[in-house]
Design a protein around this motif. Structure first.
Motif: not given
Length: 491
Positions: A97-107, A413-418, A446-451
């Protein structure tokens, strides 16, 4: 008369007995093997090489999920689950609930892992990407030296070489200083560990146990603990593809005695924060099984952690003691929820039908799907089996790169940007069904961009396959790949 009949017809009698035994084992394989492709592979072995096929099945094919050889470990995990269930359920719900903006469709991935394995998505983590042994081992040794209460290690391969002795010396030093040190090694992967090495550690106070010790004519060797887990004081953890051995470090002093070793490309993570608690939980379940004990859930093992990191971490784990192939399901969910891109690195690519179809579906839907694999695997059979899957994927738009700088052993595995996934599981049936594996799912831009950058850099040292050129590779290569693919579920 009976003796004379047996003497005259012993060859025919032996053939009848052999095929009768083969038929009985075939029935057993059909009844106990859930995967259709795997069952067909066993039947091919049994009837095309009778006798030897029976022996192979008895050594590696008996279904551990059916026979519950790991029932004691499974029950131990259930007891741990019950103690933590309500706390974990609340933490998982609040974090989503608190981080729904980051998790988005990966919930849906987060919910799947929690409902299947009780692994919560955790906030307040600092995750550092470690490229190759050159970055992993300095970070690991620094963390080991800083340990105050306990060090928990679990490795598939631990070798008594330069890096192995350096790690061992730190463990013994900390144990002598009063730090609780527990170490699990896989009896197959670490078969070169000698008794003197183990006695030395135990004499210094390090508790050491093999994971499911291999015995003759028991198919334990097929069910390997492929996990690489380190937990220090309950707040710092390491997870990824890098074992404890010199071959994982590309520095001259580690490779002088082995000039033929290839450049080793691998990936690891250091996690500081709440996500380490799930790694701790997994280690404790494995330890209770190996040591036949019951580690208590205390504040020392699950301390309050004052970290304000922005990375969300969820741990996916599965093995022969799992009700389902949780690792495979989490991979499948990640691919199916990709909106823009999926970058996969794996040294062994033998997907099941679900993963194979999901990759084709994603590419045909317009998702940028890229696969990085070794140019040459350390197994010719695995290399041929993997190659048999490339043409249909290329035809659907999947971009496939074969790494040529050395050997790529990373499992990412890197999926989208999150979403980023780093762990021990390969994209193959062995990791899905046979091995004990563990992956970290990291929700972090951040980790997504690095990977993603690391993946794109690796592709610069790789050859991209062209569909038409691949189709023209020759009939013999295609025939070999087709034959090996028949038994690929057993590799």
């Amino acid at each position: 008369m009976v003796l004379q009949f047996l003497k005259d017809h012993w060859q025919s009698i032996a053939i009848v007995i052999l095929y009768g035994l083969t038929a009985l084992v075939a029935v057993k394989a059909l009844m106990e093997t859930r995967s259709t492709s795997k069952a067909l592979a066993y039947l091919l072995l049994l009837f095309f090489i009778p006798g030897l096929g029976v022996l192979i099945y008895l050594l590696i094919g008996v279904n551990r999920r059916v026979n519950r050889i790991y029932s004691r470990k499974w029950l131990s995990n259930v007891r741990l689950n019950e103690r933590l269930k309500e706390y974990l359920r609340r933490e998982n719900r609040e974090t989503l609930l608190e981080h729904s903006d980051l998790v988005r469709n990966k919930t849906g991935i987060a919910r799947l892992l929690f409902r299947d394995t009780l692994a919560p998505i955790t906030s307040d983590n600092e995750v550092k990407l470690l490229i190759n042994g050159e970055e992993k081992f300095p970070a690991l040794m620094e963390a080991l030296r800083a340990a105050q209460h306990h060090i928990h290690l679990e490795y598939y391969i631990f070798e008594e070489d330069i890096i192995g002795r350096e790690v061992m010396d730190i463990l013994m030093e900390k144990a002598k200083a009063g730090v609780e040190v527990r170490f699990i090694y896989d009896d197959f992967g670490s078969s070169d560990i000698n008794r003197r090495f183990l006695r030395k550690m135990r004499a210094a106070g390090v508790e050491v146990y093999p994971f499911y010790k291999i015995r003759l004519l028991a198919n334990r060797l097929n069910y390997r603990n492929h996990r690489k887990i380190v937990v220090i004081d309950g707040h710092t953890g390491f997870i990824g593809g890098i074992n404890i051995a010199d071959r994982y470090i590309n520095e001259p002093r580690f490779r002088e005695a082995h000039p033929a070793w290839p450049f080793w490309r691998d990936t690891h993570l250091r996690i500081h924060g709440q996500g380490v608690h799930t790694l701790q939980f997994l280690f404790m379940g494995d330890w209770n099984f190996c040591a036949d004990t019951d580690l208590p859930i205390t504040q020392d093992f699950f301390p309050d952690i004052d970290v304000k990191g922005e990375d969300l971490v969820q741990i996916a784990a599965s093995g022969p003691d799992s009700e389902r192939s949780s690792i495979m399901l989490s991979f499948l969910a990640a691919i199916n929820r990709a909106e823009r891109s999926v970058y996969i690195t794996t040294p062994y690519f033998i997907p099941n039908d679900a993963i194979f179809n999901a990759l084709q579906q994603a590419a045909l839907s317009g998702v940028d799907v890229r696969l990085l694999v070794p140019g040459e695997s350390d197994s010719r059979m695995v290399n041929s089996a993997a190659a048999s899957y490339y043409e249909p994927l290329l035809a659907c738009g999947v971009r496939i790169f074969r790494y040529n700088k050395g050997f790529v052993h990373a499992k990412t595995m890197v999926v989208d940007d999150n979403l980023s996934v780093v762990g021990t599981a390969n994209m193959d049936i062995r990791s899905f069904d046979f091995n004990f594996e563990v992956n970290a799912f990291v929700y972090s831009t951040g980790v997504n961009w690095q990977l993603s950058e690391a993946f794109l850099q690796d592709c610069l040292y790789a050859e991209e396959l062209n569909l038409q050129d691949w189709r023209d590779r020759g009939r013999w290569a295609r025939f070999t790949e087709a034959v090996v693919r028949l038994v690929s579920p057993l590799l």
